[in-house]
Structure formats: structure tokens, C-alpha cells
Scaffold this active site. Structure first.
Site, PDB file in Angstrom:
ATOM      1  N   LYS A 138       6.718 -34.767   9.010  1.00 22.93           N
ATOM      2  CA  LYS A 138       5.925 -36.135   8.867  1.00 22.93           C
ATOM      3  C   LYS A 138       4.684 -34.754   8.166  1.00 22.93           C
ATOM      4  CE  LYS A 138       6.903 -39.441  11.867  1.00 22.93           C
ATOM      5  NZ  LYS A 138       6.595 -40.242  13.090  1.00 22.93           N
ATOM      6  N   HIS A 141      -1.178 -34.803  10.663  1.00 26.65           N
ATOM      7  CA  HIS A 141      -1.271 -36.232  10.573  1.00 26.65           C
ATOM      8  C   HIS A 141      -3.013 -35.124  11.205  1.00 26.65           C
ATOM      9  CE1 HIS A 141      -3.219 -39.419  12.732  1.00 26.65           C
ATOM     10  NE2 HIS A 141      -2.405 -40.363  11.212  1.00 26.65           N
ATOM     11  N   HIS A 144      -3.437 -34.197  15.087  1.00 24.07           N
ATOM     12  CA  HIS A 144      -2.978 -32.780  15.587  1.00 24.07           C
ATOM     13  C   HIS A 144      -3.840 -32.177  15.475  1.00 24.07           C
ATOM     14  CE1 HIS A 144       1.134 -34.392  17.033  1.00 24.07           C
ATOM     15  NE2 HIS A 144       1.370 -35.253  15.840  1.00 24.07           N
TER      16      HIS A 144
END
Length: 578
Positions: A138, A141, A144
Site C-alpha cells: 500500500k 498513507h 503513518h
């Protein structure tokens, strides 16, 4: 530095109070700078002496302060002693203050503030800091981001204190989501897209397979089967998973370089899926496992069957869970690093999870579980780019750099910069970090682009601007001045305020080392920058007599040095021009 003055004051107090100086050192604190008037440099809270069993009571504490002040005498270090509200105040000989502080800043360099008696006797520890921990396959984001910059700050601070720190990135690289992703890639994935833009393509695949799974139970079933194949070590499934993992880490490293963050180890849940079976056997051998009606395996943390204290450690199909893998990881790290502390930096939503993990470790007989600590943080709200809601960190960093470049373009000096993009990113990142670190880590906060880019006020842009301006003074006037300087030339109120504030740096560092909150350092650096701005307006170097100019240059150089030290602790790279 402050420690030498504290010890001198403590030694005199010890003779009057009949206490060892060591018992008094931490009760003597630097007095915060006042805008209204010149204040004393240090104070002793008489109330704090009650902890040393001297029998002081609150009703007569003011009388005790007056009586104590009368018993003390000025000397070559202390020029004035007076009683305040329940305190005894000490003013340091001004020339000694000037010479000692500026020499100490110069001699200690990046260690200024840490070579203090506040840190004396500090045992050197092995510390593991687990932070960032994005999910493999992924894109990085923004959720994080806080873990990344907070963990980096904690690791920086612990290293500056002399501890042996292992920076660990514990990747979310295992679990049922990989069943979905593996199935999704087999159905909708393209190898060319995976190689050219891996995380974007995997994100698109993941979104599509989740949508299909909501409408088609066979896809959900296939996802469960794929994850079971992973757990059983199927080579084809593992090969695809390994490719996702390798490509993800490569992309993450690129993002960490932009953030100025590095790791000593990339670990992950995948390393512990097999060891989690050993954990289950160990839990079973200690009689801690129970089966539920649904077929899941749990540990009862209450000891009396309270259903709200049941922690699931294995699914009904026999696959492992996040908790089981975290238990295996903690035990493995103790075996590998023999750590004295292990710090987990995650959002406050995971508080219960870590409480359960630490409790289960204790129940398993691992006393070192008390050395494990969870540092929780709140949620950032309203982080949007001009294109709308932000999902990915790269979009935020690109937006910061773009807006910073636009702001800098309106300033004439920007044309002289050799690397405007790099400076824009560093200044923008400072703006982001300062906005994040100004409050308690546990607090949620509303992100504001307008506040981030203000060049005045309490912002990261202001910090960077102050550092760059002070650095330019040294570049412009630094040649020709001797190392020695005339302390009598730095007795103006603006000089004294700066010196008094520099005195406080070790106390601020000590406070942050105790509660792991960066806000103390942020507040200190912002105040230092405001004091520097006032001093810069009034204490001119150009056209001043050589001894005056030299002394002032030493003062500004000291401010610049401490600013840089503090910014680096926070994870900010100071810029020398902007």
C-alpha cells in the site's frame, strides 16, 4: 553551563541545610525569561525541600524562604540572593554568566545541554524503537506520518543521551489482506504496471478486489484460501507476496529519504507467522488458552471468565493474528537485542492491543514485559491538498514543496539559491513537524496549511528563517574575529535574556527525556528564535567597534548552534539560506 552554576549554588545550600549537594541539584531550576523585567537566573523552591524531610510546612514556607536567603552569602559565582514567593532566587555574576555559557556552547557542540548533572549517572541502555510500520503493498498513507516523525524524534533523543538505539520498521506484511491482494492480483493485476508504479497499481488492485469481494462470496473464499497457502508455505503464493514486499520497501526507502529518516532493521509480521505457532504451544502448556463456541482461541486476561477481557490469539481456521505475531516478535527481539527498553510508537487506537500484549507476556512469565512501553498519539484531521482529500504522504510532501517554492519565489534572495527545491522541501518539512509537535502527542489536532506556512509566529518556517539569518551573519562578518571576546560587551538586557534562555536548555532536554514529549523542545526553540529576533534588531554588528561586534557575533553563533541542535533532535534539517 547551567550545571556548573547549579553545583556552586547547591554546595552553598548544602552547608546551610546540612544536605548533600546531589540532593539539591534537581531542586534548583533556571528561571524562565521575562519580557517585562530582568529576572534572577536560578531559583530554589523551598517547598521542594520538604521531599528531603526537612519538615517545612506550607503555612510558613515564605518565612522559611526569607530565613534561608538571609543565611546565604554572595560569592564569585552568585552576585545577588533574594527571597521570592516560596523561593530563593540567585543571580549569577553577569560576566561569568556570559563567558561560561558561550564557551560551553562552543566546546560542547552538538552535546550542549546533555553534558549536564541532570543526566549524570544515567545508565547506558539498549533500546529498540519500533515506528512508522506502513502496510506492505500500500502507498505510504498519511496516517503513518505521525508514527514516523514521532518515532524518529524519540530515537534521536535516546541516541543523543548516549543509548544504543535500534530503529525498527515493523512492516504490516502479513495477514488476511494479503489473501485479498494475492487473489486480486491474479484476477486484475498486470506485471508491467507492477514494475513501473508498484504501489499505485497494488492500491488499485486492492480497491477493486475489495469491491468485488463485497458482491461475490467466492472471491472472499479464494482470499482465505490464498492466505492459508501463505501460512502453509506454498512457494507460488510466497513468491508473489515476496515480490510485493520487495517492491514496497524500495518505494518506502525513497519516501524515508525525503523525510530524513532511516532504519536499522526492516522487520515484519511475516517473520513471526511460524513462530506464532510456538507461542500458541507455550500458552497452551501454561494453561492459558481457551476455545470459544465460535472456534477461536483466546486468553482470559481477567482470570475469572469476564468476556470483555478475552483476547483472541488464533482464528477458527488456525491462522495467526496480529496479537500472536506481536508476542512472538517481542520474545524474538529480547533474544536478539537483550533490550533494556522497547518503545512502540502507534496511534492511541492501539492502546488496548499493547496492554493485552504486555499483560500476556507477563502471564507467560516474561518479567521484562515491564520494559515495554507504548507511546500513543492522536489523529491529524483536515489534511487535504488542493486536489481534495489526501490519502498518500507523497501528495502532502509534493504540496508542501510546491507551496514553499511559491512563497520563496516572492523573496529576492531565493534567486541566489543553488537548490531551491531541496530547501523548499526542508523548510516545508520543518513547518509540518513543528505544527505536529507543538501540542501533546496524545491530542488530536486540526491541520492547517495557512498556519504551516506563516513566516512569522510560532512556526517551523520561522525557525528555519531564524537559523538561516543567523548563519548568514557568520558568513558575512565571521572573518577576522579572535576566539577570545570581551564579556563586558554583552551586558545589554537583550544579551542577558538570550544567555538566560540558553542556560535552560539542559532542563528542557531533561523534561523531554522523561516524558518523550517533543513540545518542550519546540516551545524552547520558538522562544529562542523570538529572543534572537529582538537581539538582531538592537545588537548590530555592522559599524560597531571590533570588540563589541566580535562579542555579539559570538552570541548569535551560540544561538544558531543551539537552534540547529534542537531542530536536528526533532528531525528537522536546518537550512543555511532561504
Amino acid at each position: 553551563m547551567a550545571s556548573a552554576f547549579r553545583r556552586s549554588i547547591a554546595c552553598q545550600l548544602s552547608r546551610v541545610l546540612d544536605l548533600p549537594p546531589e540532593n539539591l541539584i534537581k531542586s534548583i531550576s533556571a528561571v524562565p525569561v521575562s519580557k517585562k523585567e530582568e529576572v534572577a537566573d536560578f531559583q530554589l523552591s523551598v517547598d521542594s525541600l520538604s521531599e528531603n524531610n526537612n519538615g517545612y510546612s506550607r503555612p510558613n514556607i515564605q518565612e522559611k524562604a526569607l530565613r534561608l536567603a538571609e543565611k546565604l552569602q554572595c560569592d564569585t559565582v552568585v552576585s545577588e540572593i533574594s527571597a521570592g514567593q516560596g523561593t530563593v532566587k540567585f543571580k549569577i555574576n553577569r560576566e561569568l554568566l556570559t563567558k561560561t555559557v558561550l564557551q560551553q556552547v562552543k566546546e560542547d557542540g552538538s552535546k550542549y545541554g546533555f553534558r549536564s548533572e541532570l543526566f549524570s549517572g544515567l545508565p547506558q541502555k539498549k533500546i529498540v524503537v519500533e515506528f512508522s510500520s506502513p502496510n506492505v503493498a500500500k502507498k505510504f498513507h498519511v496516517g503513518h506520518l505521525r508514527s514516523t516523525i514521532i518515532g524518529n524524534f524519540i530515537a534521536n533523543l535516546k541516541e543523543a543521551l548516549g543509548h544504543q538505539v535500534t530503529r525498527m520498521n515493523y512492516l504490516g506484511d502479513w495477514g488476511m489482506q494479503f489473501g485479498l491482494l494475492g487473489t486480486g492480483f491474479q484476477l486484475f493485476g498486470y506485471e508491467e504496471k507492477l514494475q513501473s508504479n508498484p504501489l499505485q497499481h497494488l492500491f488499485e488492485v486492492y480497491v477493486q478486489v475489495n469491491k468485488e469481494a463485497a458482491e461475490n462470496e467466492s472471491i472472499t473464499k479464494s482470499a482465505h484460501e490464498f492466505f492459508q497457502r501463505l501460512e502453509l508455505g506454498d512457494m507460488q503464493a510466497l513468491g508473489l507476496w515476496q515480490k510485493f514486499r520487495d517492491l514496497s520497501i524500495k518505494e518506502y526507502i525513497r519516501m524515508y529519504e525525503r523525510l530524513g529518516v532511516h532504519f536499522d532493521e526492516y522487520s515484519g509480521e511475516s517473520f513471526y507467522h511460524e513462530k506464532s505457532q510456538d507461542i500458541l504451544k507455550l500458552l497452551d502448556s501454561k494453561g492459558l488458552l481457551q476455545k470459544t463456541i465460535k472456534g477461536t482461541t483466546v486468553v482470559d486476561l481477567s482470570g475469572n471468565g469476564d468476556p470483555s477481557f478475552l483476547c483472541t490469539v488464533m482464528r477458527s481456521d488456525g491462522t495467526s493474528l496480529y496479537t500472536t505475531r506481536d508476542l512472538a516478535a517481542a520474545i524474538d527481539r529480547m533474544d536478539k537485542y537483550s533490550f533494556d527498553e522497547m518503545i512502540y510508537v502507534t496511534d492511541k487506537g492501539q492502546r488496548k492491543h499493547f496492554q493485552q500484549v504486555f499483560q500476556i507476556l507477563q502471564m507467560m512469565g516474561y518479567d521484562w514485559a515491564s520494559r515495554c512501553q507504548h507511546v500513543p498519539y492522536g489523529v491529524v484531521q483536515g489534511m487535504k491538498t488542493r486536489r481534495g482529500d489526501v490519502t498518500f504522504l507523497e501528495d502532502v510532501l509534493d504540496e508542501i514543496r510546491l507551496r514553499m517554492l511559491q512563497n520563496m519565489a516572492s523573496v529576492k534572495t531565493t534567486k541566489e539559491l543553488e537548490n531551491p527545491h531541496e530547501i523548499a522541501e526542508r523548510v516545508g518539512l520543518a513547518a509540518l513537524i513543528i505544527q505536529d509537535f507543538k501540542g501533546l502527542l496524545l491530542s488530536d489536532y486540526q491541520f492547517s496549511w495557512d498556519r504551516v506556512f506563516q513566516s512569522r509566529g510560532d512556526t517551523g518556517v520561522f525557525l528555519q528563517y531564524t537559523h538561516a539569518r543567523l548563519h548568514s551573519l557568520e558568513e558575512t562578518f565571521g572573518c577576522g574575529y579572535l576566539d577570545d571576546f570581551n564579556t563586558a560587551c554583552l551586558q545589554e538586557p537583550e544579551s542577558i535574556s538570550v544567555l538566560q534562555h540558553l542556560l535552560r536548555f539542559d532542563e528542557v532536554l531533561y523534561r523531554s527525556s522523561q516524558d518523550l514529549q517533543p513540545k518542550h523542545i519546540v516551545s524552547y526553540l520558538l522562544t529562542l528564535s523570538h529572543l534572537a529576533a529582538v537581539a538582531h534588531k538592537t545588537l548590530h554588528i555592522k559599524d560597531s567597534p571590533p570588540d563589541v561586534a566580535g562579542a555579539r557575533l559570538h552570541l548569535f553563533k551560540a544561538i544558531c548552534s543551539v537552534l540547529a541542535n534542537g531542530m536536528k533532535l526533532l528531525g528537522i534539517t536546518p537550512v543555511c539560506r532561504m
